[in-house]
Design a protein around this motif. Structure first.
Motif, PDB file in Angstrom:
ATOM      1  N   VAL A 284       0.938  -1.240   0.062  1.00 28.74           N
ATOM      2  CA  VAL A 284      -0.060   0.136   0.112  1.00 28.74           C
ATOM      3  C   VAL A 284       0.871   1.285   0.076  1.00 28.74           C
ATOM      4  CG1 VAL A 284      -1.639   1.291   1.229  1.00 28.74           C
ATOM      5  CG2 VAL A 284      -1.962  -1.126   1.096  1.00 28.74           C
ATOM      6  N   VAL A 285       0.743   2.215  -0.921  1.00 22.57           N
ATOM      7  CA  VAL A 285       1.240   3.494  -1.033  1.00 22.57           C
ATOM      8  C   VAL A 285       0.102   4.567  -0.709  1.00 22.57           C
ATOM      9  CG1 VAL A 285       2.462   5.088  -2.283  1.00 22.57           C
ATOM     10  CG2 VAL A 285       3.059   2.502  -2.542  1.00 22.57           C
ATOM     11  N   GLU A 286       0.461   5.208   0.420  1.00 18.37           N
ATOM     12  CA  GLU A 286      -0.493   6.510   0.684  1.00 18.37           C
ATOM     13  C   GLU A 286       0.489   7.766  -0.007  1.00 18.37           C
ATOM     14  OE1 GLU A 286      -2.383   5.960   4.810  1.00 18.37           O
ATOM     15  OE2 GLU A 286      -0.101   5.746   5.168  1.00 18.37           O
ATOM     16  N   ASP A 287      -0.283   8.114  -1.003  1.00 22.15           N
ATOM     17  CA  ASP A 287       0.326   9.321  -1.576  1.00 22.15           C
ATOM     18  C   ASP A 287      -0.729  10.603  -1.092  1.00 22.15           C
ATOM     19  OD1 ASP A 287       1.009  11.479  -3.340  1.00 22.15           O
ATOM     20  OD2 ASP A 287      -0.070  10.444  -5.180  1.00 22.15           O
ATOM     21  N   ASN A 288       0.054  11.152  -0.276  1.00 22.17           N
ATOM     22  CA  ASN A 288      -0.459  12.242   0.323  1.00 22.17           C
ATOM     23  C   ASN A 288      -0.053  13.781  -0.360  1.00 22.17           C
ATOM     24  OD1 ASN A 288       1.885  13.039   1.448  1.00 22.17           O
ATOM     25  ND2 ASN A 288       1.298  12.318   3.699  1.00 22.17           N
TER      26      ASN A 288
END
Length: 323
Positions: A177-181
């Motif tokens: 999972v990549v959280e792109d904020n």
């Protein structure tokens, strides 16, 4: 989607936000005069996840406590969604003896064997350990999986690519999972990464990659596909969520670099999802009030437990270490 599932997702997000708001309050309560990062009940850095709740809620809805989660230095929403004990986690954040790590680790180093949850202050550090967990699950012939979380900035680290390669080669039951904020501390993705979506990198390793927006039901659906694939022994997947960081990279961050700060509040996913549930008749005023009151009560109980817990005895400083 079943109404009970939708309301459950909302409950998880509300609990996570209530927790972060309480930690924010306690963290800043005694940092003055001015702002001294070393002062107060919770000294040191603090990275809060307000705005990123849909990622944790949507992913963890498909997991059990037998599945492993390795999170980032911004870990509380995943810890809450994965069922880590709020009292023990809060005591750890406050540096108390009753904490998950007896107060030795702090908020970036939460370890909970009961739910197979861990996190680290080193970016992309959680990816390789997740492979080890997934390898063990695979060797034992179980359908347990590992979920490894990182941010979009950490997707440029070697550990990210090494982990995707090995997981694909060994067909390990992992969901990456990549959280792109949008912001790797103060650096925008456009200034650090050659492509617009890290999900595209999955194809280089022959695995599915998907990018979704910060909508909890979209995350839930995408995570369902990835988790089902892993449980069926079909190997890893990569899920990137374009989320939002409502607050600073750390508490005390002036955020002068943020060109999107004025619009960030309008992207808050919780009021938007609440409005959707109300429009569909899944929630009303009484339901919202009940959920928020229950979340607040759980959080305040955990805060009070932490405050009443003892600090570690300085004489035990060399306990619980390898050498």
């Amino acid at each position: 989607m079943d109404v009970s599932v939708r309301v459950g997702l909302y409950e998880t997000m509300v609990l996570s936000r209530a927790y972060e708001e309480a930690i924010l309050r306690e963290y800043h309560a005694d940092k003055g005069p001015g702002f001294d990062i070393g002062k107060g009940l919770v000294p040191g850095e603090m990275h809060l996840s307000a705005g990123q709740e849909p990622v944790a809620a949507g992913v963890c809805a498909h997991l059990t406590s037998d599945d492993a989660v390795t999170a980032t230095h911004r870990p509380h929403h995943f810890a809450v969604a994965h069922g880590v004990d709020l009292g023990k986690m809060t005591a750890e954040i406050f540096g108390r003896e009753t904490g998950l790590g007896r107060g030795r680790g702090g908020h970036m180093h939460l370890f909970d064997p009961a739910t197979h949850f861990s996190c680290s202050g080193i970016i992309a550090e959680g990816y390789p350990p997740a492979l080890g967990q997934a390898f063990a699950f695979q060797r034992r012939g179980t359908d347990r999986i590992a979920v490894a979380v990182t941010g979009e900035g950490a997707a440029n680290q070697g550990a990210f690519h090494e982990s995707l390669n090995l997981a694909a080669r060994w067909s390990l039951p992992v969901v990456f999972v990549v959280e792109d904020n949008d912001w790797a501390i103060s650096v925008p993705r456009s200034a650090s990464t050659a492509i617009t979506s890290n999900a595209a990198r999955a194809s280089a390793y022959g695995i599915p990659g998907e990018r979704v927006e910060n909508d909890v039901e979209a995350v839930y659906d995408a995570a369902n596909r990835a988790v089902a694939r892993a449980r069926a022994g079909q190997g890893p997947s990569l899920l990137e969520v374009h989320t939002v960081r409502l607050w600073g990279h750390f508490e005390g961050d002036a955020q002068g670099y943020r060109t999107d700060l004025a619009e960030a509040a309008a992207r808050d996913p919780i009021p938007a999802y609440e409005q959707s549930l109300r429009a569909d008749g899944a929630l009303d005023d009484a339901g919202v009030a009940r959920i928020k009151e229950a979340a607040g009560s759980r959080v305040e109980q955990a805060i009070e437990l932490a405050k009443q817990s003892p600090t570690p005895d300085p004489a035990s400083a060399t306990s619980y270490v390898f050498a």
